[in-house]
Each structure stands twice: as structure tokens, then as C-alpha cells.
Design a protein around this motif. Structure first.
Motif, PDB file in Angstrom:
ATOM      1  N   ALA A  33       0.828  -1.210   0.000  1.00 15.49           N
ATOM      2  CA  ALA A  33       0.000   0.000   0.000  1.00 15.49           C
ATOM      3  C   ALA A  33       0.862   1.260   0.000  1.00 15.49           C
ATOM      4  CB  ALA A  33      -0.938   0.002   1.203  1.00 15.49           C
ATOM      5  N   LYS A  34       2.026   1.190   0.651  1.00 16.65           N
ATOM      6  CA  LYS A  34       2.905   2.361   0.681  1.00 16.65           C
ATOM      7  C   LYS A  34       3.578   2.568  -0.676  1.00 16.65           C
ATOM      8  CE  LYS A  34       6.689   4.679   2.781  1.00 16.65           C
ATOM      9  NZ  LYS A  34       7.917   4.372   2.001  1.00 16.65           N
ATOM     10  N   GLU A  35       4.063   1.491  -1.266  1.00 12.46           N
ATOM     11  CA  GLU A  35       4.781   1.616  -2.542  1.00 12.46           C
ATOM     12  C   GLU A  35       3.822   1.854  -3.717  1.00 12.46           C
ATOM     13  OE1 GLU A  35       7.934   1.900  -2.562  1.00 12.46           O
ATOM     14  OE2 GLU A  35       8.525   1.011  -0.647  1.00 12.46           O
ATOM     15  N   TYR A  36       2.587   1.365  -3.597  1.00 15.38           N
ATOM     16  CA  TYR A  36       1.604   1.491  -4.689  1.00 15.38           C
ATOM     17  C   TYR A  36       0.303   2.078  -4.149  1.00 15.38           C
ATOM     18  CZ  TYR A  36       4.978  -1.388  -7.125  1.00 15.38           C
ATOM     19  OH  TYR A  36       6.139  -1.856  -7.688  1.00 15.38           O
ATOM     20  N   LEU A  61       3.451 -17.178  -2.849  1.00 21.57           N
ATOM     21  CA  LEU A  61       2.189 -16.440  -2.898  1.00 21.57           C
ATOM     22  C   LEU A  61       2.457 -14.951  -3.143  1.00 21.57           C
ATOM     23  CD1 LEU A  61      -0.919 -16.302  -2.552  1.00 21.57           C
ATOM     24  CD2 LEU A  61      -0.514 -15.935  -0.109  1.00 21.57           C
ATOM     25  N   VAL A  62       3.429 -14.410  -2.409  1.00 24.87           N
ATOM     26  CA  VAL A  62       3.753 -12.980  -2.570  1.00 24.87           C
ATOM     27  C   VAL A  62       4.187 -12.708  -4.005  1.00 24.87           C
ATOM     28  CG1 VAL A  62       5.164 -11.061  -1.737  1.00 24.87           C
ATOM     29  CG2 VAL A  62       4.432 -12.840  -0.135  1.00 24.87           C
ATOM     30  N   GLU A  63       5.010 -13.609  -4.543  1.00 20.39           N
ATOM     31  CA  GLU A  63       5.490 -13.430  -5.920  1.00 20.39           C
ATOM     32  C   GLU A  63       4.349 -13.532  -6.925  1.00 20.39           C
ATOM     33  OE1 GLU A  63      10.216 -14.502  -6.174  1.00 20.39           O
ATOM     34  OE2 GLU A  63       8.783 -16.166  -6.326  1.00 20.39           O
ATOM     35  N   SER A  64       3.460 -14.506  -6.755  1.00 13.59           N
ATOM     36  CA  SER A  64       2.416 -14.657  -7.770  1.00 13.59           C
ATOM     37  C   SER A  64       1.414 -13.503  -7.688  1.00 13.59           C
ATOM     38  CB  SER A  64       1.756 -16.029  -7.722  1.00 13.59           C
ATOM     39  OG  SER A  64       0.960 -16.151  -6.580  1.00 13.59           O
ATOM     40  N   CYS A  65       1.070 -13.045  -6.471  1.00 10.20           N
ATOM     41  CA  CYS A  65       0.159 -11.895  -6.357  1.00 10.20           C
ATOM     42  C   CYS A  65       0.825 -10.625  -6.882  1.00 10.20           C
ATOM     43  CB  CYS A  65      -0.284 -11.695  -4.911  1.00 10.20           C
ATOM     44  SG  CYS A  65      -1.440 -12.966  -4.342  1.00 10.20           S
ATOM     45  N   ASP A  72       6.284  -4.675  -8.272  1.00 14.23           N
ATOM     46  CA  ASP A  72       7.682  -5.065  -8.395  1.00 14.23           C
ATOM     47  C   ASP A  72       8.108  -5.766  -7.099  1.00 14.23           C
ATOM     48  OD1 ASP A  72      10.441  -5.177  -8.420  1.00 14.23           O
ATOM     49  OD2 ASP A  72      10.710  -3.151  -9.206  1.00 14.23           O
ATOM     50  N   PHE A  73       8.341  -7.062  -7.204  1.00 14.24           N
ATOM     51  CA  PHE A  73       8.647  -7.858  -6.005  1.00 14.24           C
ATOM     52  C   PHE A  73       9.873  -7.335  -5.267  1.00 14.24           C
ATOM     53  CE2 PHE A  73      10.735 -11.442  -3.852  1.00 14.24           C
ATOM     54  CZ  PHE A  73       9.733 -11.816  -2.987  1.00 14.24           C
ATOM     55  N   SER A  74      10.886  -6.881  -6.015  1.00  8.44           N
ATOM     56  CA  SER A  74      12.111  -6.450  -5.323  1.00  8.44           C
ATOM     57  C   SER A  74      11.885  -5.148  -4.554  1.00  8.44           C
ATOM     58  CB  SER A  74      13.279  -6.325  -6.303  1.00  8.44           C
ATOM     59  OG  SER A  74      12.988  -5.360  -7.261  1.00  8.44           O
TER      60      SER A  74
END
Ligand SMILES: *[C@@H]1O[C@H](CO)[C@@H](O)[C@H](O)[C@H]1NC(C)=O
Length: 153
Positions: A33-36, A61-65, A72-74
Motif C-alpha cells: 500500500a505504501k509503494e503502490y 504467494l507474494v510473488e504470484s500476487c 515489483d517484487f524487489s
């Protein structure tokens, strides 16, 4: 979106009812929520995670969502693992819940007031009703009220 937990007044430690993995899951959602801040992004991501909550906070799960919602996962990962940032977001969110006397999850608030509480498998304290249509109706009504202007010439 705020979470409930205990805050240690003497340190920066926080704890969650269901343990550290729940705290980590909350941090992941707050970091998204903070980054996006666009609600379509972070809420889409949050719904994706929550719809598979038994697997929170597993990396797959975090990666697929993330992939599904253009996150951006990183970037997410650096907020989560950065010393202080993620935990600080969780702590502030817990403080916000306490300041608003929110002790039940889930408590739905609308325009600074409790709109409905769901706990123990049922809804209560829902003055305008607990259906989705009734909530949407209240949101639309408030939106219209706040966006009506009197034009003085
Ligand atoms: C929370 O509860 C306290 C103590 O009853 C009260 O003084 C305060 O106004 C409440 N805050 C909110 C936001 O309802």
C-alpha cells in the motif's frame, strides 16, 4: 487498512494474535500500500493475498500476487526487509487502530465512524445494514454529499 496487535511501549517490538507470520503478512500488505498507493493496485494485491491466507507469508504467494497486480517484487521486498521501514508501518497502523478504539478484526469504518464489525463469523454494529449493496449505497451517498457544490454568483 490498519491492523490490530500489541505494541511494547518500551521498545519497537510489536506482536500479533497469530504470531510472527501474521505480523509479516501485515507488513507485506502495508508495504504494498505504501509503494503502490493507487487503491486499484494495493487492494488488488491485498485481495489476492487474503484469498489464499493460509499461505501468507510464503514467498510463492507474494510473488504470484505481485506478478498478477503489476507489483515489483524487489521493491516490495526492500520495504519488508529494510531495517525499520516495514515494522514501522505495522506499528503506526496498530497505533491508529488503538487511537480509534478498534479491537475487533474486521472492523469496517466509514468517514471516521464504525460502519460494521465482523467477528466470530457474524456481522454486528452495522447501523445501515451489513450487505455489500448497503455499504456501497452509503459510500455513494457520502461521495455525492461531499461533491455537491453550491455555486454562488
Ligand atoms: C476512544 O475511547 C476513549 C476512552 O473511552 C475516548 O476518550 C476516545 O474519544 C475514543 N476515541 C475514538 C476515536 O472514538
Amino acid at each position: 487498512m490498519s491492523f490490530i496487535g500489541s505494541i511494547d511501549p518500551n521498545s519497537d517490538a510489536v506482536s500479533c494474535k497469530h504470531g510472527p507470520s501474521e505480523c509479516l503478512g501485515n507488513i507485506i500488505l502495508l508495504c504494498a500500500a505504501k509503494e503502490y498507493p493507487d487503491v486499484k493496485m494495493w487492494l488488488g494485491f491485498a485481495n489476492c493475498m487474503i484469498s489464499d491466507y493460509p499461505h501468507i507469508p510464503e514467498r510463492d504467494l507474494v510473488e504470484s500476487c505481485s506478478m498478477e497486480h503489476g507489483i515489483d517484487f524487489s521493491k516490495l521486498n526492500s520495504c519488508i526487509s529494510d531495517e525499520g521501514e516495514g515494522i514501522g508501518l505495522l506499528r503506526s497502523s496498530m497505533v491508529r487502530s488503538q487511537e480509534n478504539n478498534v479491537t475487533k478484526s474486521c472492523t469496517v469504518r466509514l468517514a471516521d465512524e464504525v460502519r460494521c464489525i465482523r467477528d466470530g463469523g457474524k456481522w454486528y454494529d452495522c447501523p445501515g445494514g451489513s450487505s455489500v449493496q448497503e455499504l456501497v449505497g452509503d459510500v455513494n451517498e457520502l461521495y455525492d454529499e461531499r461533491n455537491s457544490w453550491v455555486i454562488v454568483r
